[in-house]
Design a protein around this motif. Structure first.
Motif, PDB file in Angstrom:
ATOM      1  N   ASN A 167     -65.165 -13.859 -60.114  1.00 53.51           N
ATOM      2  CA  ASN A 167     -65.214 -12.930 -61.695  1.00 53.51           C
ATOM      3  C   ASN A 167     -64.794 -10.983 -61.823  1.00 53.51           C
ATOM      4  N   TRP A 168     -63.879 -10.804 -60.973  1.00 53.21           N
ATOM      5  CA  TRP A 168     -63.561  -9.293 -60.206  1.00 53.21           C
ATOM      6  C   TRP A 168     -62.590  -8.931 -61.911  1.00 53.21           C
ATOM      7  N   GLY A 169     -62.721  -7.929 -62.589  1.00 56.08           N
ATOM      8  CA  GLY A 169     -62.034  -7.388 -63.288  1.00 56.08           C
ATOM      9  C   GLY A 169     -62.630  -7.601 -64.824  1.00 56.08           C
ATOM     10  N   THR A 170     -64.875  -7.846 -65.060  1.00 54.46           N
ATOM     11  CA  THR A 170     -65.200  -8.184 -66.119  1.00 54.46           C
ATOM     12  C   THR A 170     -65.319  -6.800 -66.820  1.00 54.46           C
ATOM     13  N   GLU A 171     -64.929  -5.238 -65.913  1.00 56.74           N
ATOM     14  CA  GLU A 171     -65.072  -4.574 -66.773  1.00 56.74           C
ATOM     15  C   GLU A 171     -63.546  -3.159 -67.637  1.00 56.74           C
ATOM     16  N   PHE A 172     -62.948  -4.629 -67.106  1.00 54.04           N
ATOM     17  CA  PHE A 172     -61.466  -4.006 -67.576  1.00 54.04           C
ATOM     18  C   PHE A 172     -61.246  -4.601 -69.467  1.00 54.04           C
ATOM     19  N   ARG A 185     -57.671 -13.272 -65.422  1.00 54.64           N
ATOM     20  CA  ARG A 185     -57.996 -14.419 -66.390  1.00 54.64           C
ATOM     21  C   ARG A 185     -57.293 -15.005 -65.555  1.00 54.64           C
ATOM     22  N   MET A 186     -55.183 -15.024 -67.258  1.00 49.70           N
ATOM     23  CA  MET A 186     -54.802 -15.466 -66.353  1.00 49.70           C
ATOM     24  C   MET A 186     -53.996 -16.039 -66.089  1.00 49.70           C
ATOM     25  N   MET A 187     -53.733 -15.185 -64.226  1.00 54.43           N
ATOM     26  CA  MET A 187     -53.854 -15.534 -62.951  1.00 54.43           C
ATOM     27  C   MET A 187     -54.903 -15.894 -62.170  1.00 54.43           C
ATOM     28  N   GLN A 188     -55.990 -16.135 -62.739  1.00 54.56           N
ATOM     29  CA  GLN A 188     -56.954 -16.768 -61.836  1.00 54.56           C
ATOM     30  C   GLN A 188     -56.754 -17.409 -61.279  1.00 54.56           C
ATOM     31  N   PRO A 189     -56.057 -19.250 -61.969  1.00 59.49           N
ATOM     32  CA  PRO A 189     -55.559 -20.284 -61.078  1.00 59.49           C
ATOM     33  C   PRO A 189     -55.083 -20.770 -60.015  1.00 59.49           C
ATOM     34  N   GLY A 220     -55.216 -17.979 -57.627  1.00 60.71           N
ATOM     35  CA  GLY A 220     -55.720 -17.168 -55.985  1.00 60.71           C
ATOM     36  C   GLY A 220     -56.515 -17.698 -55.696  1.00 60.71           C
ATOM     37  N   LYS A 221     -56.902 -18.123 -54.109  1.00 61.74           N
ATOM     38  CA  LYS A 221     -57.968 -18.540 -53.172  1.00 61.74           C
ATOM     39  C   LYS A 221     -59.219 -18.638 -54.600  1.00 61.74           C
ATOM     40  N   LYS A 222     -60.099 -20.162 -53.887  1.00 56.37           N
ATOM     41  CA  LYS A 222     -60.813 -20.317 -53.911  1.00 56.37           C
ATOM     42  C   LYS A 222     -61.805 -19.289 -53.354  1.00 56.37           C
ATOM     43  N   ALA A 223     -63.246 -18.556 -54.168  1.00 54.10           N
ATOM     44  CA  ALA A 223     -64.127 -18.167 -53.148  1.00 54.10           C
ATOM     45  C   ALA A 223     -64.552 -18.718 -51.936  1.00 54.10           C
ATOM     46  N   SER A 224     -64.836 -20.272 -52.225  1.00 58.12           N
ATOM     47  CA  SER A 224     -65.426 -21.082 -50.949  1.00 58.12           C
ATOM     48  C   SER A 224     -64.426 -20.667 -49.498  1.00 58.12           C
ATOM     49  N   ASP A 225     -62.827 -20.905 -49.953  1.00 58.30           N
ATOM     50  CA  ASP A 225     -61.558 -21.002 -49.264  1.00 58.30           C
ATOM     51  C   ASP A 225     -61.480 -19.404 -48.104  1.00 58.30           C
TER      52      ASP A 225
END
Length: 119
Positions: free
Chosen positions: A60-65, A74-78, A80-85
């Motif tokens: 959820n990085w960037g919620t303050e933007f 948010r459009m680029m998030q998919p 990114g690597k999964k946090a668990s990976d």
């Protein structure tokens, strides 16, 4: 993952050579130097300092933007690597090394104490 900031001796504060790339490289490089300085202190001899660069992680990085930038993130998030990976990748060298009969990462000078840089 960053490179060394090659102009650190002549422009520590990036006043003459600012760019996004130089800023990213300087931030990571200075972080490495800071950890290395801490690792070399005699009172920290039994502590391993780790600086890792996992890359783009889907959090959820960037919620303050502002709305526009937050929407782009948010459009680029998919992508990114999964946090668990990411967590597994970051912890595996220290948690699972013994299970695989491997030594833990060491400093370039061969000492077991000090800084370990992963990226």
């Amino acid at each position: 993952v960053h490179s060394s900031y090659s102009k650190y001796e002549e422009d520590v504060a990036l006043k003459k050579n600012y760019s996004v790339t130089n800023a990213a490289n300087a931030a990571g490089f200075y972080n490495d130097l800071g950890f290395d300085r801490l690792a070399l202190q005699p009172e920290n001899a039994a502590i391993n300092f780790v600086h890792a660069s996992p890359g783009f992680v889907n959090t959820n990085w960037g919620t303050e933007f502002n709305f526009v930038i937050r929407s782009m993130v948010r459009m680029m998030q998919p992508l990114g690597k999964k946090a668990s990976d990411c967590a597994e990748y970051m912890l595996a060298p220290t948690v699972f090394a013994i299970d695989y009969g491997e030594d833990l990462p060491q400093r370039l000078d061969g000492k077991e104490d000090g800084i370990v840089i992963m990226g």
